[in-house]
Design a protein around this motif. Sequence first.
Motif, PDB file in Angstrom:
ATOM      1  N   ASN A  41       0.866  -1.172   0.053  1.00 42.43           N
ATOM      2  CA  ASN A  41      -0.058  -0.022  -0.012  1.00 42.43           C
ATOM      3  C   ASN A  41       0.870   1.415   0.071  1.00 42.43           C
ATOM      4  OD1 ASN A  41       0.747   0.781   2.554  1.00 42.43           O
ATOM      5  ND2 ASN A  41      -1.061  -0.723   3.480  1.00 42.43           N
ATOM      6  N   ARG A  42       0.148   2.347  -0.237  1.00 40.22           N
ATOM      7  CA  ARG A  42       0.855   3.588  -0.240  1.00 40.22           C
ATOM      8  C   ARG A  42       2.004   4.096   0.965  1.00 40.22           C
ATOM      9  NH1 ARG A  42       1.403   8.700   0.551  1.00 40.22           N
ATOM     10  NH2 ARG A  42       1.350  10.341  -1.172  1.00 40.22           N
ATOM     11  N   ASP A  43       1.139   3.903   2.090  1.00 43.18           N
ATOM     12  CA  ASP A  43       2.190   4.109   3.224  1.00 43.18           C
ATOM     13  C   ASP A  43       3.148   3.258   3.395  1.00 43.18           C
ATOM     14  OD1 ASP A  43       0.234   6.220   3.753  1.00 43.18           O
ATOM     15  OD2 ASP A  43      -1.098   4.785   4.966  1.00 43.18           O
ATOM     16  N   ASN A  45       4.705   1.784   0.952  1.00 43.48           N
ATOM     17  CA  ASN A  45       5.691   2.144  -0.010  1.00 43.48           C
ATOM     18  C   ASN A  45       6.583   3.322   0.423  1.00 43.48           C
ATOM     19  OD1 ASN A  45       6.769   1.251  -2.530  1.00 43.48           O
ATOM     20  ND2 ASN A  45       5.415   2.340  -3.633  1.00 43.48           N
ATOM     21  N   VAL A  46       6.026   4.214   0.869  1.00 46.66           N
ATOM     22  CA  VAL A  46       6.486   5.551   1.194  1.00 46.66           C
ATOM     23  C   VAL A  46       7.420   5.233   2.258  1.00 46.66           C
ATOM     24  CG1 VAL A  46       6.332   7.964   2.539  1.00 46.66           C
ATOM     25  CG2 VAL A  46       4.634   7.187   0.509  1.00 46.66           C
TER      26      VAL A  46
END
Length: 81
Positions: A41-43, A45-46
């Motif tokens: 997910n984006r979080d 990945n960041v």
Amino acid sequence: PPRDGVVDGLRRAFSEACERAGGQGAEIVEALVIGDRTGINRDTNVAVRDAGLAHFLAISGSHMALIVALVVALVRRAAGL
């Protein structure tokens, strides 16, 4: 329908096992082992990027794919296939 290769079948089976296992980090394991980062997910990945591990995930996945392909080739050769 066309048949998948052995490596594709192994990747799919591992991906399905990660989905069944779920839990924290299953997407990371999947990315490390088979190089599939689509489940991250984006979080996450960041966080991976900020920790400086994005390159590690990408390279590890491709290295594992090469190792699996080599093992499959060796097993096939040993089995006379």
